[in-house]
Design a protein around this motif. Sequence first.
Motif, mmCIF file in Angstrom:
data_model
loop_
_atom_site.group_PDB
_atom_site.id
_atom_site.type_symbol
_atom_site.label_atom_id
_atom_site.label_comp_id
_atom_site.label_asym_id
_atom_site.label_seq_id
_atom_site.Cartn_x
_atom_site.Cartn_y
_atom_site.Cartn_z
ATOM 1 N N ALA A 73 -20.904 -5.978 3.344
ATOM 2 C CA ALA A 73 -19.823 -5.091 2.897
ATOM 3 C C ALA A 73 -19.660 -5.222 1.374
ATOM 4 O O ALA A 73 -20.635 -5.099 0.643
ATOM 5 N N ASP A 74 -18.437 -5.498 0.916
ATOM 6 C CA ASP A 74 -18.208 -5.646 -0.531
ATOM 7 C C ASP A 74 -18.088 -7.119 -0.917
ATOM 8 O O ASP A 74 -17.473 -7.456 -1.934
ATOM 9 N N LEU A 75 -18.690 -7.998 -0.124
ATOM 10 C CA LEU A 75 -18.486 -9.436 -0.262
ATOM 11 C C LEU A 75 -19.790 -10.192 -0.500
ATOM 12 O O LEU A 75 -20.813 -9.883 0.109
ATOM 13 N N GLN A 76 -19.722 -11.179 -1.369
ATOM 14 C CA GLN A 76 -20.826 -12.102 -1.624
ATOM 15 C C GLN A 76 -20.348 -13.511 -1.310
ATOM 16 O O GLN A 76 -19.331 -13.969 -1.836
ATOM 17 N N MET A 77 -21.049 -14.197 -0.418
ATOM 18 C CA MET A 77 -20.695 -15.566 -0.081
ATOM 19 C C MET A 77 -21.396 -16.515 -1.047
ATOM 20 O O MET A 77 -22.585 -16.356 -1.358
ATOM 21 N N LEU A 78 -20.650 -17.508 -1.526
ATOM 22 C CA LEU A 78 -21.162 -18.521 -2.446
ATOM 23 C C LEU A 78 -20.967 -19.907 -1.828
ATOM 24 O O LEU A 78 -20.235 -20.075 -0.865
ATOM 25 N N TYR B 70 -18.777 -19.554 -9.584
ATOM 26 C CA TYR B 70 -18.619 -18.166 -10.028
ATOM 27 C C TYR B 70 -19.510 -17.885 -11.240
ATOM 28 O O TYR B 70 -20.202 -16.861 -11.304
ATOM 29 N N ASN B 71 -19.484 -18.786 -12.214
ATOM 30 C CA ASN B 71 -20.261 -18.585 -13.431
ATOM 31 C C ASN B 71 -21.753 -18.548 -13.158
ATOM 32 O O ASN B 71 -22.485 -17.703 -13.690
ATOM 33 N N LYS B 72 -22.217 -19.469 -12.313
ATOM 34 C CA LYS B 72 -23.647 -19.511 -11.991
ATOM 35 C C LYS B 72 -24.078 -18.228 -11.278
ATOM 36 O O LYS B 72 -25.163 -17.695 -11.522
ATOM 37 N N ALA B 73 -23.224 -17.739 -10.390
ATOM 38 C CA ALA B 73 -23.575 -16.554 -9.610
ATOM 39 C C ALA B 73 -23.575 -15.280 -10.451
ATOM 40 O O ALA B 73 -24.258 -14.310 -10.121
ATOM 41 N N SER B 74 -22.812 -15.277 -11.553
ATOM 42 C CA SER B 74 -22.679 -14.051 -12.351
ATOM 43 C C SER B 74 -23.728 -13.929 -13.444
ATOM 44 O O SER B 74 -23.886 -12.856 -14.035
ATOM 45 N N LYS B 75 -24.438 -14.999 -13.731
ATOM 46 C CA LYS B 75 -25.426 -14.957 -14.808
ATOM 47 C C LYS B 75 -26.510 -13.921 -14.508
ATOM 48 O O LYS B 75 -27.060 -13.874 -13.419
ATOM 49 N N GLY B 76 -26.795 -13.091 -15.515
ATOM 50 C CA GLY B 76 -27.865 -12.111 -15.366
ATOM 51 C C GLY B 76 -27.544 -10.932 -14.484
ATOM 52 O O GLY B 76 -28.439 -10.182 -14.071
ATOM 53 N N SER B 77 -26.250 -10.711 -14.187
ATOM 54 C CA SER B 77 -25.882 -9.619 -13.284
ATOM 55 C C SER B 77 -25.949 -8.250 -13.947
ATOM 56 O O SER B 77 -26.036 -7.226 -13.268
ATOM 57 N N GLY B 78 -25.868 -8.213 -15.289
ATOM 58 C CA GLY B 78 -25.864 -6.951 -16.019
ATOM 59 C C GLY B 78 -24.492 -6.325 -16.162
ATOM 60 O O GLY B 78 -24.344 -5.270 -16.790
ATOM 61 N N PHE B 79 -23.462 -6.989 -15.618
ATOM 62 C CA PHE B 79 -22.107 -6.432 -15.633
ATOM 63 C C PHE B 79 -21.579 -6.277 -17.061
ATOM 64 O O PHE B 79 -21.089 -5.203 -17.445
ATOM 65 N N LYS B 80 -21.660 -7.338 -17.836
ATOM 66 C CA LYS B 80 -21.127 -7.279 -19.197
ATOM 67 C C LYS B 80 -21.893 -6.273 -20.044
ATOM 68 O O LYS B 80 -21.306 -5.528 -20.846
ATOM 69 N N GLU B 81 -23.207 -6.252 -19.869
ATOM 70 C CA GLU B 81 -24.028 -5.323 -20.651
ATOM 71 C C GLU B 81 -23.640 -3.868 -20.363
ATOM 72 O O GLU B 81 -23.725 -3.008 -21.241
ATOM 73 N N GLU B 82 -23.216 -3.596 -19.122
ATOM 74 C CA GLU B 82 -22.847 -2.236 -18.741
ATOM 75 C C GLU B 82 -21.492 -1.825 -19.305
ATOM 76 O O GLU B 82 -21.316 -0.677 -19.741
ATOM 77 N N ALA C 208 -13.391 6.839 -10.738
ATOM 78 C CA ALA C 208 -14.662 7.334 -10.199
ATOM 79 C C ALA C 208 -15.831 6.940 -11.098
ATOM 80 O O ALA C 208 -16.903 6.548 -10.612
ATOM 81 N N GLU C 209 -15.615 7.035 -12.399
ATOM 82 C CA GLU C 209 -16.673 6.657 -13.344
ATOM 83 C C GLU C 209 -17.018 5.174 -13.237
ATOM 84 O O GLU C 209 -18.191 4.789 -13.180
ATOM 85 N N VAL C 210 -15.988 4.328 -13.206
ATOM 86 C CA VAL C 210 -16.208 2.879 -13.128
ATOM 87 C C VAL C 210 -16.941 2.509 -11.839
ATOM 88 O O VAL C 210 -17.874 1.703 -11.846
ATOM 89 N N LEU C 211 -16.527 3.112 -10.727
ATOM 90 C CA LEU C 211 -17.183 2.838 -9.449
ATOM 91 C C LEU C 211 -18.651 3.252 -9.478
ATOM 92 O O LEU C 211 -19.523 2.549 -8.955
ATOM 93 N N ASP C 212 -18.926 4.393 -10.072
ATOM 94 C CA ASP C 212 -20.306 4.878 -10.151
ATOM 95 C C ASP C 212 -21.176 3.943 -10.997
ATOM 96 O O ASP C 212 -22.304 3.614 -10.608
ATOM 97 N N ASN D 223 -25.530 -2.824 -8.250
ATOM 98 C CA ASN D 223 -25.779 -3.424 -6.932
ATOM 99 C C ASN D 223 -25.163 -4.821 -6.831
ATOM 100 O O ASN D 223 -25.806 -5.790 -6.427
ATOM 101 N N LEU D 224 -23.885 -4.908 -7.195
ATOM 102 C CA LEU D 224 -23.160 -6.178 -7.133
ATOM 103 C C LEU D 224 -22.031 -6.080 -6.111
ATOM 104 O O LEU D 224 -21.533 -4.994 -5.821
ATOM 105 N N ALA D 225 -21.614 -7.229 -5.583
ATOM 106 C CA ALA D 225 -20.455 -7.277 -4.688
ATOM 107 C C ALA D 225 -19.210 -7.571 -5.522
ATOM 108 O O ALA D 225 -19.188 -8.552 -6.271
#
Length: 649
Positions: free
Chosen positions: A11-16, A391-403, A591-595, A601-603
């Motif tokens: 779903a919208d969840l990532q288990m760590l 949290y920090n380890k899982a977020s590295k390289g996600s591309g979120f900040k770059e976007e 709508a823009e942010v969601l798109d 492809n992140l949870a």
Amino acid sequence: MGFNYQDERFADLQMLRYRLNGFEKLSLQQKKLVYYLSKATLFGRDITFDQFGKYNLRIRKMLEVVYVDMNMPHDNDDFKALEVYLKRVWFSSGIHHHYGCEKFKPGFSAEYLREALHQVEACKLPLKSGETIDEMCDELFPLIFDEEVMPKRVNQADGEDLLLTSAMNFYDGVTQAEAEAFYEQQKQQNKMHDTPPSYGLNSTLVKENGEVKEQVWKADGKYGNTIRHIIYWLRKAYDVAENDKQKSSITLLIMYYLTGDLQFFNHYCIEWLQDKESKIDFINGFIEVYGDPLGLKGSWEGLVEYIDEEATHRTQTISQNAQWFEDHSPVDSRFRKPVVKGVSANVICAAMLGGDEYPATAIGINLPNADWIRAAYGSKSITISNITDAYNKASKGSGFKEEFVSDEETLHLIEKYGDVCDDLHTDLHECLGHGSGQLLPGVDPDALKAYSSTIEEARADLFGLYYIADKKLVELGLVPDEEAYKSQYYTYMMNGLMTQLIRITPGNQLEEAHMRNRALIAHWCYENGDVIKLVKREGKTYVEISDYAELRSLIARLLAEIQRIKSEGDYEAARDLVERYAVKVDAELHAEVLDRYKKLNLAPYKGFINPQLMPVYDENGEISDITVSYSESYAHQMLRYSAEYGTLI
């Protein structure tokens, strides 16, 4: 092989997973204490499920029976959809989203589930006495499949009866007006009490024969079977406690559970926060009130922890300077504490999460919540280092900040200072923000009603934001230079204005207190100054900040007003701020942010699988060690917890 922080996603969840760093260095007595407290933590699970909805436990059990049935075909779309739905129920302690509070939509049909239930052994199903499978389906299926039935766990919509329109199970047949009148009467009867209880914290408010009364949660009352199991393990923990102060706090907690007397809870809170020596600590009980739209009832939660010695230097530096921060706050002097008492702060490693702290958990906690205890005795704050690290380890390289970050210069600033400032803002929020300020004499701590949680979180966040930019933090060695704070200002405003919208379903407004708080601060600063702009480039919206120093001035102004509202109990001003800045969502921007987020492809939500603590026994049957395993899958852990700690169904 290195430790794998990320586990399955659905779903919208990532288990760590989180590591128990340094656990092996604890003494055997300390390990046993962690183990016993962990058992007490895990036994509270069913309470949280029941608090979040009166049908949650039966729905969970019903779905689990289908899920584990060996004769059920597992290779069809309906079963796979049921599996996802059940995992979401486990994650949220019920059928409503853990953050947005809206009800999940099942991806399987009612016909499929009814047929599946007729194929399993009826004796394993949560049938009431004399009830047939079809009768159970007729009662429970509307909860799962009808969008109009109990659509929100916690409704915060202004102008509606927040109790009758919320699915949470803290009230039964009682209107909002009746509940408010009931507790107002209690306060008036005890208004001269110098140690007032947290009214309604540990009870269900019901109406019986037209009379409103409380069902208290205690050993011989509601949730009694679960509470007796918790008491058993607390007594085991007492036997291996680190010192007399810790033994005393455990004793008072047990007395509170036995009697349901909130004065025992007050005594426990005071004793607990004065224990500054124990390396092992814990939270266990009915604590946070975010799950109650009136902000009165405590959701059950548990956390076991041990001190991260190295990282605690940071929080101790903050707490040792608490009076300086209070004295230099930009709020009216009438609202400052003349003497800051008993502020303690540690960075800790979580050893076990439970109840409302599991699988999703806070990264920082400040307790106790009672304003009069904070004023007279202080507070205890924790920042959870191994959760933050995961949290920090899982977020590295996600591309979120770059976007979403507007330019390379700002991105570099965030990469350089982001982790340090994120941790520091959490510390300032928990250690000082929640513990700062004071109510004026005679002000009701519950005067802000449904807006109290949002205002309190905004107050703590603003305190942290104001001081993270102060030169004092450079002097104390908490930030490397006077530029670092800008990374926190940028990411905070970007989150409040834009990126937190990834957690909202299109068409919904903001409901959750922390999301409302961030939106309030960001939108107020955006609309009341000329330093934040939303600019569009190539069809994408970005946040730009032109003057960070001026933004700090805006934060100071808003902090002063929020503290005034809290100190004076100004309900109308609180309502106006929250409804104007913290609730509405711009549909086009959303709508823009969601798109944009979908393409990454992140949870949007993260939660945790607990480590498994396993005792090792010697030839005499005594515990000789406690080992840690990280191999348990999410589904196995949830099914094991239902089997081992299922005390209410």
